[in-house]
Scaffold this motif. Structure first.
Motif, short mmCIF file in Angstrom:
data_model
loop_
_atom_site.label_atom_id
_atom_site.label_comp_id
_atom_site.label_asym_id
_atom_site.label_seq_id
_atom_site.Cartn_x
_atom_site.Cartn_y
_atom_site.Cartn_z
N PRO A 270 4.97 -1.63 -16.57
CA PRO A 270 4.27 -2.29 -17.69
C PRO A 270 5.12 -3.37 -18.33
N GLY A 271 4.53 -4.55 -18.51
CA GLY A 271 5.23 -5.65 -19.15
C GLY A 271 6.12 -6.46 -18.24
N GLU A 272 6.24 -6.03 -16.98
CA GLU A 272 7.13 -6.73 -16.04
C GLU A 272 6.36 -7.54 -15.00
N GLU A 273 5.03 -7.52 -15.07
CA GLU A 273 4.21 -8.14 -14.04
C GLU A 273 4.54 -9.62 -13.84
N ASP A 274 4.81 -10.33 -14.91
CA ASP A 274 5.04 -11.76 -14.83
C ASP A 274 6.36 -12.13 -14.16
N LYS A 275 7.26 -11.14 -14.03
CA LYS A 275 8.56 -11.42 -13.44
C LYS A 275 8.56 -11.24 -11.92
N VAL A 276 7.44 -10.75 -11.38
CA VAL A 276 7.37 -10.45 -9.95
C VAL A 276 6.38 -11.40 -9.28
N ASP A 277 6.66 -11.72 -8.01
CA ASP A 277 5.73 -12.52 -7.22
C ASP A 277 4.39 -11.80 -7.16
N SER A 278 3.38 -12.39 -7.79
CA SER A 278 2.07 -11.73 -7.89
C SER A 278 1.06 -12.27 -6.89
N SER A 279 1.55 -12.92 -5.83
CA SER A 279 0.63 -13.54 -4.86
C SER A 279 -0.03 -12.52 -3.95
N LEU A 280 0.46 -11.29 -3.92
CA LEU A 280 -0.10 -10.27 -3.04
C LEU A 280 -1.25 -9.55 -3.73
N ASP A 281 -2.37 -9.40 -3.02
CA ASP A 281 -3.54 -8.69 -3.55
C ASP A 281 -3.63 -7.33 -2.86
N PHE A 282 -3.12 -6.31 -3.54
CA PHE A 282 -3.08 -4.98 -2.93
C PHE A 282 -4.46 -4.32 -2.90
N SER A 283 -5.43 -4.89 -3.60
CA SER A 283 -6.79 -4.32 -3.56
C SER A 283 -7.44 -4.51 -2.20
N SER A 284 -6.87 -5.40 -1.37
CA SER A 284 -7.44 -5.65 -0.05
C SER A 284 -6.96 -4.65 1.00
N ALA A 285 -6.02 -3.79 0.63
CA ALA A 285 -5.49 -2.82 1.58
C ALA A 285 -6.54 -1.79 1.95
N THR A 286 -6.42 -1.23 3.15
CA THR A 286 -7.41 -0.26 3.63
C THR A 286 -7.20 1.13 3.03
N ALA A 287 -6.03 1.39 2.45
CA ALA A 287 -5.76 2.69 1.84
C ALA A 287 -4.93 2.49 0.59
N THR A 288 -5.02 3.43 -0.34
CA THR A 288 -4.26 3.34 -1.58
C THR A 288 -3.26 4.47 -1.74
N ALA A 330 12.72 -4.53 6.17
CA ALA A 330 12.02 -4.10 7.39
C ALA A 330 10.56 -4.53 7.26
N CYS A 331 10.29 -5.79 7.58
CA CYS A 331 8.92 -6.31 7.47
C CYS A 331 8.79 -7.51 8.41
N HIS A 332 7.67 -7.54 9.16
CA HIS A 332 7.41 -8.66 10.06
C HIS A 332 7.12 -9.95 9.29
N HIS A 333 6.66 -9.81 8.04
CA HIS A 333 6.19 -10.97 7.27
C HIS A 333 6.97 -11.14 5.98
N ALA A 334 8.25 -10.80 6.02
CA ALA A 334 9.06 -10.85 4.79
C ALA A 334 9.18 -12.26 4.23
N GLU A 335 9.06 -13.25 5.09
CA GLU A 335 9.22 -14.63 4.61
C GLU A 335 7.94 -15.21 4.01
N VAL A 336 6.84 -14.45 4.05
CA VAL A 336 5.57 -14.93 3.50
C VAL A 336 5.62 -14.94 1.99
#
Length: 336
Positions: A270-288, A330-336
């Motif tokens: 809470p309150g830290e959202e603006d400090k993190v890269d928010s370009s990822l939309d986790f709502s699109s994931a197939t599982a939560t 450990a990520c194939h798309h870490a540079e995205v």
């Protein structure tokens, strides 16, 4: 350091603890296997606090206990004082492990309810023997009293009390004193503040920081609270379903974290959202929810919750690789 057994942060530094390809599996029934920890590699440097971060069920506590050989891991090595603990048994293992102590999650249940504080703290000396020459000629009671005072307890007040007569914070201070009694080189802290009130948590965290400086110990700090791990650690190792996702300096987490799971954890503060890269939309994931360790996903174990997941993530497990000095992902798309 994760992935290679050598530190990317200070590669020329000696290590006090080295864990290589640690695997912990538990059979369930006749055929099923719980894959609790799968191939952990990390080094702990002198005077360092390494945080292990992840949600419940990711294998953090299991990894800590496996380092302590409680129980021994399924495979892998744990090198402490230049000796592989996994190859030791009986008295030799107990002797080596006296310099490798653990602070448990629940301070009350980890203390013998029938014993008094003075006996709980002095127990290690009773097991291994007490020599005043090792303590500047002081007797045992004096050593115990000084240690109680060092962890913020009034010796005369708690001396003859039993655990049920103390608060949770006082019990955790007793646990810290007990861990320090044998002058360990490494202390593994397994969720040491999660069962305490918020007002007490800060006191115990400050005490652990002071303890590290005063007694010259290295620490492995296990927790699921991102803020706690970030504030107390020098480096942070992020685990997901028994696998390392990312290793990064704690001061760089918000600005430079590249694994989607690390970024998800940071954005949940809470309150830290603006400090993190928010370009990822986790709502699109197939599982939560965290998948079952009985049947972890193929390839990248985080792919079912990852907005960057592709067919490659399902087909090929990403290798932990260094993308910047002191940072491995450990990520194939870490540079995205």
């Amino acid at each position: 350091m994760a992935g290679t057994g050598t530190s990317h942060l200070r590669p020329d530094a000696d290590t006090v603890l080295s864990v290589n390809d640690l695997v912990v599996e538990f059979p369930v029934g006749r055929k099923a296997i719980v894959h609790a920890v799968s191939g952990l590699d990390f080094d702990l440097l002198p005077g360092e606090t390494l945080g292990i971060l992840g949600e419940s069920g990711c294998g953090k506590s299991t990894a800590g206990k496996a380092v302590m050989q409680l129980p021994p891991p399924t495979s892998g090595t744990v090198t402490f004082d230049d000796v592989d603990l996994t190859g030791l048994k009986g008295g030799e293992l107990r002797r080596r492990r006296s310099r490798l102590q653990m602070i448990m999650q629940d301070p009350v249940s980890s203390l013998n309810p029938r014993r008094k504080v003075k006996d709980l703290v002095a127990e290690g000396l009773g097991v291994w023997g007490f020599d005043p020459a090792d303590h500047d000629g002081k007797d045992k009671d004096t050593v115990v009293r000084e240690l109680l005072a060092a962890v913020g307890l009034e010796p005369d007040v708690v001396w003859d009390r039993r655990p049920h007569e103390l608060s949770g914070g006082q019990c955790q201070r007793v646990c810290i004193a007990r861990a320090l009694m044998l002058r360990p080189k490494v202390i593994i802290c397994d969720e040491p503040v999660s069962s305490l009130d918020v007002s007490v948590q800060a006191q115990i965290l400050n005490l652990l920081e002071d303890t590290k400086e005063t007694f010259g110990v290295s620490m492995v700090f296990i927790a699921h609270d991102v803020s706690v791990v970030k504030n107390i650690s020098d480096r942070v190792m992020v685990l997901y379903l028994g696998k390392i996702c990312e290793v990064i300096g704690s001061d760089e987490m918000h600005l430079k974290a590249r694994h989607p799971y690390t970024r998800m954890l940071l954005s949940s503060i809470p309150g830290e959202e603006d400090k993190v890269d928010s370009s990822l939309d986790f709502s699109s994931a197939t599982a939560t929810e965290l998948p079952s360790p009985l049947a972890p996903p193929s390839g990248c174990r985080f792919r079912t919750r990852c907005p960057l997941a592709t067919d490659l993530c399902a087909e090929q497990e990403p290798v932990l690789r260094e993308i910047a000095p002191g940072q491995s992902v450990a990520c194939h798309h870490a540079e995205v």
